[in-house]
Design an enzyme around this catalytic site. Structure first.
Site, short mmCIF file in Angstrom:
data_model
loop_
_atom_site.label_atom_id
_atom_site.label_comp_id
_atom_site.label_asym_id
_atom_site.label_seq_id
_atom_site.Cartn_x
_atom_site.Cartn_y
_atom_site.Cartn_z
N ASN A 104 0.74 -1.19 -0.02
CA ASN A 104 0.09 0.05 -0.10
C ASN A 104 0.90 1.24 -0.01
O ASN A 104 1.85 1.28 0.50
CB ASN A 104 -0.91 0.06 1.13
CG ASN A 104 -1.85 -1.12 1.07
OD1 ASN A 104 -2.07 -1.68 0.30
ND2 ASN A 104 -2.30 -1.53 2.41
N HIS A 121 5.87 -0.32 -2.65
CA HIS A 121 5.68 0.42 -3.83
C HIS A 121 5.61 1.93 -3.29
O HIS A 121 5.26 2.83 -4.29
CB HIS A 121 4.20 0.04 -4.32
CG HIS A 121 4.18 -1.43 -4.70
ND1 HIS A 121 3.14 -2.16 -4.79
CD2 HIS A 121 5.16 -2.17 -5.51
CE1 HIS A 121 3.27 -3.52 -5.04
NE2 HIS A 121 4.57 -3.43 -5.44
N GLY A 221 -5.00 -9.08 3.41
CA GLY A 221 -5.66 -8.08 2.45
C GLY A 221 -4.97 -8.02 1.19
O GLY A 221 -4.79 -6.85 0.64
#
Ligand code: ZN
Length: 285
Positions: A104, A121, A221
């Site tokens: 995320n 990222h 998730g």
């Protein structure tokens, strides 16, 4: 004892043993009101993901990206960590989770108090100049874009109340982008890894080291659609590090997992933290 109870017991057992490395994805942040981004580019599922090549090579596409992203920034910046992020931070403080690797780009693990986070990222809160490499804050860019486009946000909000609908071409054409103020000419880009762009090798190597040294890898998730994250699951399985996955829906890593739990993270994680972290509920961060 039913299957679900056994699965939760197995998960609690892995956590209680410590040495856990967490790999988290978009599903952990949906309960914070952040749309379920399909990948690192920050472009929502119903839009074609922006690639690095398009962003840098197509001025019209780049203007469209910044126009939409300018409108959506308040959603990202205004998001708060949820019960799942807080549970991960509790598990870290309790010494059971050694490190968090997140796909995320929203910064919510850190906002929840997690002391050690590798942001695979990158972060949307920072902007990089592709000319000189200078890093600046997204809020600073937001201010500059607002000044360069007076009235744009209000006009767009009238057409697109949810801030995530395709803007009409004429609205995009009227949007003014800005360049780096440090070198004067460099192209600015959110400091996140776009599709078609490699994660910096040193960052990948650090994540492999964390996985190699883990007692278990806990995926939270992520559908593991993108190899960028899935490779750590494959690595763990090959090294004999048990993999557990908590996600709503099947994932592309399920075949590697010793334990899979299909349930909302905001329910499962606080319950697990209560059970194994040994810290009173509601204690200060
Ligand atoms: Zn520059």
């Amino acid at each position: 004892m039913d299957g679900v109870t056994e699965t939760i017991d197995a998960l609690a057992g892995l956590l209680a043993a410590g040495g856990v490395v967490v790999l988290s994805g978009a599903g952990l942040s949906t309960e914070s009101g952040i749309p379920d981004y399909r990948g690192p580019s920050g472009v929502a599922r119903r839009h074609t993901p922006m690639t690095y090549q398009t962003f840098t090579g197509d001025p019209v596409a780049r203007r469209r990206y910044w126009a939409r992203s300018h409108l959506g920034w308040h959603t990202i910046a205004g998001a708060a960590p949820n019960a799942g992020h807080r549970a991960v931070a509790r598990l870290q403080r309790a010494g059971l989770v050694d490190a968090v690797i997140t796909q995320n780009v929203d910064g919510l693990h850190t906002a929840a108090g997690s002391p050690s986070v590798v942001e695979l990222h990158g972060r949307l809160a920072e902007v990089v100049c592709l000319g000189c490499g200078n890093l600046t804050s997204r809020w600073e860019l937001h201010r500059r874009l607002r000044e360069a486009n007076p009235g744009f946000a209000a006009a767009a909000a009238a057409v697109n109340p949810d801030g995530d609908v395709d803007l009409p071409d004429e609205a995009v054409a009227g949007f003014t982008t800005v360049d780096c103020t440090f070198c004067g000419t460099g192209m600015l880009k959110p400091d996140v890894v776009f599709f078609g762009e490699a994660v910096p090798p040193a960052r990948v190597a650090r994540c492999f080291d964390l996985v190699d040294g883990a007692r278990s890898l806990l995926v939270l998730g992520s559908s593991l659609t993108v190899l960028s994250g899935r490779r750590f699951v494959i690595r763990a399985a090959r090294r004999g590090v048990p993999v557990a996955i908590v996600n709503q829906g099947a994932t592309r890593g399920d075949g590697y997992a010793a334990v899979t739990v299909d349930a909302p993270l905001g329910v499962v994680l606080p319950a697990l933290a209560d059970r194994v972290a040994g810290e009173p509920v509601g204690s200060p961060v």
